[in-house]
Design a protein around this motif. Structure first.
Motif, PDB file in Angstrom:
ATOM      1  N   SER A  29      -8.959   6.295  -1.183  1.00 41.52           N
ATOM      2  CA  SER A  29      -8.577   4.899  -1.443  1.00 41.52           C
ATOM      3  C   SER A  29      -7.403   4.776  -2.419  1.00 41.52           C
ATOM      4  CB  SER A  29      -9.766   4.064  -1.935  1.00 41.52           C
ATOM      5  OG  SER A  29     -10.748   3.968  -0.926  1.00 41.52           O
ATOM      6  N   LYS A  64       0.875  -1.173   0.000  1.00 44.59           N
ATOM      7  CA  LYS A  64       0.000   0.000   0.000  1.00 44.59           C
ATOM      8  C   LYS A  64       0.910   1.219   0.000  1.00 44.59           C
ATOM      9  CE  LYS A  64      -3.871  -0.113   2.497  1.00 44.59           C
ATOM     10  NZ  LYS A  64      -4.806  -0.160   3.621  1.00 44.59           N
ATOM     11  N   GLU A 122      -4.512   2.228  -1.928  1.00 43.41           N
ATOM     12  CA  GLU A 122      -4.697   0.834  -2.332  1.00 43.41           C
ATOM     13  C   GLU A 122      -4.114   0.512  -3.720  1.00 43.41           C
ATOM     14  OE1 GLU A 122      -6.150  -1.143  -0.109  1.00 43.41           O
ATOM     15  OE2 GLU A 122      -7.216   0.263   1.175  1.00 43.41           O
ATOM     16  N   ARG A 162     -11.458  -9.059   2.079  1.00 41.92           N
ATOM     17  CA  ARG A 162     -10.241  -8.269   2.298  1.00 41.92           C
ATOM     18  C   ARG A 162      -9.262  -9.094   3.117  1.00 41.92           C
ATOM     19  NH1 ARG A 162      -7.799  -4.822  -0.234  1.00 41.92           N
ATOM     20  NH2 ARG A 162      -7.012  -3.703   1.551  1.00 41.92           N
ATOM     21  N   GLN A 172      -1.802  -2.398  -4.645  1.00 46.06           N
ATOM     22  CA  GLN A 172      -2.322  -3.758  -4.577  1.00 46.06           C
ATOM     23  C   GLN A 172      -2.596  -4.329  -5.966  1.00 46.06           C
ATOM     24  OE1 GLN A 172      -5.403  -4.054  -1.483  1.00 46.06           O
ATOM     25  NE2 GLN A 172      -4.315  -2.343  -0.513  1.00 46.06           N
TER      26      GLN A 172
END
Length: 186
Positions: free
Chosen positions: A88, A54, A91, A109, A94
């Motif tokens: 967000s 992240k 993220e 998750r 990812q």
């Protein structure tokens, strides 16, 4: 089919978002001390531990626990951390986990390595057999506010109902939640 969809979409999205990814990397680098990417130990399929990236949103001296367990999470945020979390954008790395096969776009998750209660409950209900996701059924039905038994109940519901069309629905609803900033606490 799911793996092909995940891989092709992750590669395409990574190419499209390369400029924002570079800009965010520079923002993280120049606004706080420490690495750009935070590699978190997470529980994957069959309870195998993997490293999930992240963009780093917390100071390097932050304890390795779920954010909601910190006494005052805001004091640990970096100058751009709050924005990255609320949008967000933290993220985005990812996508790498999706490309290498540790994650999918949709699934439960991934739990932190030390969330024993969540891991045990998921294992008891067979949810550990699913590849963890960037988003999931629980995320669009409550996100951070859900107690663990409710999250697992929704994970089990996803396990029983999973399909390509449900995944598309979850991704669309996630996009709407991110745009509206629904369910984001920090």
């Amino acid at each position: 089919m799911k793996r092909f969809f995940d891989l092709s979409c992750a590669l395409i999205i990574s190419i499209i978002l390369i400029i924002p990814i570079i800009i965010i990397s520079l923002l993280v680098r120049f606004t706080s001390i420490g690495p750009i990417i935070y590699w978190s130990d997470r529980v994957g399929r069959n309870n195998k531990i993997f490293k999930m990236p992240k963009f780093r949103t917390m100071r390097i001296d932050t304890p390795a626990v779920a954010t909601h367990l910190l006494p005052d999470p805001k004091k640990f945020l970096t100058p751009v951390g709050s924005f990255l979390r609320k949008s967000s954008l933290d993220e985005l790395p990812q996508l790498w986990s999706i490309i290498v096969g540790d994650m999918s776009f949709v699934g439960p998750r991934p739990a932190l390595f030390n969330q024993d209660d969540l891991v045990e409950l998921r294992t008891r209900h067979g949810v550990d057999k699913l590849l963890p996701g960037l988003t999931g059924w629980a995320q669009i039905n409550g996100r951070d506010e859900l107690p663990i038994p409710e999250k697992v109940k929704l994970d089990v519901e996803y396990l029983q109902r999973q399909s390509f069309f449900l995944d598309i629905k979850i991704m669309f609803l996630t996009f709407l939640k991110v745009i509206r900033r629904d369910g984001i606490t920090h």
